[in-house]
Scaffold this motif. Structure first.
Motif, PDB file in Angstrom:
ATOM      1  N   GLY A 126       0.821  -1.201   0.000  1.00  6.87           N
ATOM      2  CA  GLY A 126       0.000   0.000   0.000  1.00  6.87           C
ATOM      3  C   GLY A 126       0.852   1.246   0.000  1.00  6.87           C
ATOM      4  N   CYS A 127       0.167   2.372   0.079  1.00  4.16           N
ATOM      5  CA  CYS A 127       0.850   3.656   0.131  1.00  4.16           C
ATOM      6  C   CYS A 127       0.726   4.200   1.553  1.00  4.16           C
ATOM      7  CB  CYS A 127       0.214   4.630  -0.851  1.00  4.16           C
ATOM      8  SG  CYS A 127       0.402   4.077  -2.553  1.00  4.16           S
ATOM      9  N   HIS A 156       6.462   4.932  -8.906  1.00  3.49           N
ATOM     10  CA  HIS A 156       7.879   4.944  -8.521  1.00  3.49           C
ATOM     11  C   HIS A 156       8.074   5.460  -7.106  1.00  3.49           C
ATOM     12  CE1 HIS A 156       9.387   3.604 -12.270  1.00  3.49           C
ATOM     13  NE2 HIS A 156       8.868   4.600 -12.946  1.00  3.49           N
ATOM     14  N   GLY A 157       8.570   4.577  -6.244  1.00  2.00           N
ATOM     15  CA  GLY A 157       8.956   5.009  -4.907  1.00  2.00           C
ATOM     16  C   GLY A 157       7.813   5.328  -3.970  1.00  2.00           C
ATOM     17  N   MET A 158       6.591   4.899  -4.337  1.00  2.00           N
ATOM     18  CA  MET A 158       5.476   5.189  -3.415  1.00  2.00           C
ATOM     19  C   MET A 158       4.650   3.962  -3.066  1.00  2.00           C
ATOM     20  SD  MET A 158       3.175   7.377  -6.089  1.00  2.00           S
ATOM     21  CE  MET A 158       4.581   8.185  -6.821  1.00  2.00           C
ATOM     22  N   HIS A 159       4.897   2.846  -3.725  1.00  2.00           N
ATOM     23  CA  HIS A 159       4.170   1.621  -3.389  1.00  2.00           C
ATOM     24  C   HIS A 159       5.012   0.799  -2.418  1.00  2.00           C
ATOM     25  CE1 HIS A 159       1.575   1.862  -7.285  1.00  2.00           C
ATOM     26  NE2 HIS A 159       1.233   2.733  -6.360  1.00  2.00           N
ATOM     27  N   PHE A 160       4.589   0.802  -1.167  1.00  2.00           N
ATOM     28  CA  PHE A 160       5.355   0.163  -0.103  1.00  2.00           C
ATOM     29  C   PHE A 160       4.894  -1.264   0.146  1.00  2.00           C
ATOM     30  CE2 PHE A 160       6.213   4.545   0.646  1.00  2.00           C
ATOM     31  CZ  PHE A 160       7.456   4.574   1.251  1.00  2.00           C
ATOM     32  N   SER A 161       5.835  -2.087   0.600  1.00  2.00           N
ATOM     33  CA  SER A 161       5.480  -3.360   1.217  1.00  2.00           C
ATOM     34  C   SER A 161       5.637  -3.159   2.713  1.00  2.00           C
ATOM     35  CB  SER A 161       6.415  -4.474   0.750  1.00  2.00           C
ATOM     36  OG  SER A 161       6.232  -4.693  -0.630  1.00  2.00           O
ATOM     37  N   ILE A 162       4.584  -3.515   3.446  1.00  2.00           N
ATOM     38  CA  ILE A 162       4.638  -3.396   4.900  1.00  2.00           C
ATOM     39  C   ILE A 162       4.747  -4.812   5.442  1.00  2.00           C
ATOM     40  CG2 ILE A 162       3.472  -2.512   6.957  1.00  2.00           C
ATOM     41  CD1 ILE A 162       2.049  -0.944   4.140  1.00  2.00           C
TER      42      ILE A 162
END
Length: 192
Positions: free
Chosen positions: A41-42, A74-80
């Motif tokens: 998510g973001c 780019h650079g905003m979809h994180f894996s938590i």
């Protein structure tokens, strides 16, 4: 809608089943973290801006993002990465990683010139973390009445939380010391 939810629940269960075995056989020490699941998510701040990581500039900041940029991601979809913790911990242990131009970066905290800063280092987040880690944060609810909002406390230093700080037109990701645990500080509020 409803269909999405159930698919996600099934996914989480499947992952938990697989991961339980790792917890079972690994004989982990008492302060170990064992990854349980990964959500994607973001990360959003109180101004509905998204956290964007630019490793080339050594920068992470909350920005207004257009739908088109969001799509390219780019650079905003994180894996938590969510961990099980063998000790009773102050919140849910999580780690963050993000992909930028086919490389993976993980979020961690480092001391620089006597000040704790947030860094993104190239590499993967480990599945098992045997002891302490500068990449682990404790996810806590921001307030009891906003279930989707969280604050993230740095696992190695109590009272230090991920936050943003206005620097010119930038809203940079920083670590911020909160004098009291129950203090409501909007700069530390992060929604996913």
């Amino acid at each position: 809608g409803g269909a999405n939810m159930s698919a996600e629940e099934i996914l989480v269960c499947a992952v938990e089943l697989g991961e339980n075995f790792c917890l079972y056989f690994a004989g982990l020490e008492c302060d170990a973290f064992c990854r349980e699941k990964i959500l994607n998510g973001c990360l959003c701040n109180v101004n509905s801006q998204l956290l964007v990581v630019r490793p080339d500039l050594n920068l992470a900041a909350f920005e207004d993002v257009t739908d088109q940029e969001m799509y390219s991601g780019h650079g905003m979809h994180f894996s938590i990465h969510y961990y099980k913790h063998t000790a009773v911990s102050a919140g849910t242990p999580v780690a963050f990683s993000v992909r930028v131009q086919n490389k993976s970066y993980y979020m961690c905290c480092e001391k620089e010139r006597g000040k704790m800063i947030v860094r993104f280092r190239e590499g993967e987040v480990p599945r098992d973390i045997p002891g302490q880690s500068n990449a682990i944060f404790f996810q806590k609810s921001f307030t009891s009445y906003s279930p989707r909002a969280f604050k993230f406390e740095y696992s190695l230093e109590q009272g230090m939380f991920l936050a943003f700080e206005e620097e010119g037109y930038l809203r940079k990701l920083i670590l911020k010391k909160l004098p009291r645990e129950d203090e409501v500080d909007e700069t530390t509020k992060i929604t996913m």
